[in-house]
Design an enzyme around this catalytic site. Structure first.
Site, short mmCIF file in Angstrom:
data_model
loop_
_atom_site.label_atom_id
_atom_site.label_comp_id
_atom_site.label_asym_id
_atom_site.label_seq_id
_atom_site.Cartn_x
_atom_site.Cartn_y
_atom_site.Cartn_z
NE ARG A 41 -60.92 90.26 -67.67
CZ ARG A 41 -62.03 90.04 -66.97
NH1 ARG A 41 -63.20 89.96 -67.59
NH2 ARG A 41 -61.99 89.92 -65.66
CG ASP A 146 -74.55 83.60 -67.90
OD1 ASP A 146 -74.27 83.76 -66.70
OD2 ASP A 146 -73.95 84.20 -68.82
#
Length: 276
Positions: A41, A146
């Site tokens: 990632r 979030d």
């Protein structure tokens, strides 16, 4: 054409430093088994920035005055696929429970780890349909939070690849969505009437926050997998304290049962009721 060199390998020391940074800031628990994930990632991001390796990237994170690169790292390490009406049994339970109340009282919903908004807009579509059928009143609202600013910006736009709505039936799609044409073909936008029912905001669930709610329904799905057991309990207790007695609480079915201090009565896997 020149190409960017791949970053040097992720050492155990660098992995532990990244793990510590993420755990201290957002409660993200990265076990040793996640080392390949961190490499896959963050490696391309390091390459894109033209840095030599993970040590340089760690220095960038620690000297990140505005937090933008740290936010990028969080996004890369935590953002997974989501789609509309994921775990459909939960939406069936929500519809059955709200319809059984036979009340037109306000309904407040919190999507506590909302990612790109798929869950929040799925709930809004369902409640809009229930309102149309007279099963709930018009005074319903959804708060979607979030930790990622980037996903919240995208969520507010309400535009998705058609595949993300593969579980939305044709009639519901017709009522609540607009299909893109020409250059926008393959994209679908949630209509403004539905989008206006959802309020988005940034929130770190692992840190104490000012009282929210109270809510009648809370979704906390597919985020606890990122936390260790201690953090899971703290987050669930913090979130469930915002739920009204008798309210509904949803977790990802694969996340098991968290031994939170607040008692919860199971309904179906991943769905619970807070005792009155």
């Amino acid at each position: 054409m020149s190409t960017l060199a791949a970053p040097s390998a992720l050492t155990d020391r660098s992995f532990q430093r990244i793990s510590s940074i993420m755990y201290d800031a957002i409660g993200l628990s990265l076990s040793d088994a996640k080392k390949p994930l961190v490499t896959s990632r963050l490696g391309p991001r390091i390459q894109r920035l033209g840095l030599d390796g993970f040590e340089d990237y760690i220095a960038r994170l620690e000297d990140d005055a505005d937090g933008s690169e740290f936010q990028m790292a969080v996004d890369l390490l935590t953002t997974n696929e989501t789609y509309f009406f994921r775990e459909p049994k939960h939406f069936e339970v929500l519809e059955q429970e709200l319809a059984a109340r036979r009340s037109r009282a306000p309904v407040a919903v919190w999507s506590a780890a909302s990612s790109f908004g798929d869950e929040a807009y799925s709930t809004a579509m369902l409640l809009a349909d229930m309102q149309h059928k007279g099963q709930v009143g018009p005074d319903w609202s959804i708060l979607a939070t979030d930790i990622s600013h980037r996903v919240l910006v995208a969520a507010k736009q309400g535009v998705y690849p058609a595949d993300r709505m593969r579980h939305v039936d044709a009639e519901r799609m017709r009522r609540h969505c607009l299909k893109g044409e020409g250059p926008a073909e393959g994209q679908i936008m949630v209509n403004k009437k539905v989008r206006d029912k959802v309020t988005f905001g940034q929130l770190n669930l692992c840190k104490p926050f000012e009282a929210l709610g109270p809510f009648d329904v809370i979704f906390l799905r597919n985020v606890l997998i990122y936390f260790d057991n201690k953090t899971k309990v703290e987050v669930v207790d913090r979130v469930v304290n915002c739920l009204n007695p008798g309210g509904l609480f949803f977790m990802g079915t694969a996340e098991g049962r968290v031994n939170a201090k607040v008692p919860l009565e199971p309904i179906v896997p991943g769905a619970f009721r807070k005792p009155r």
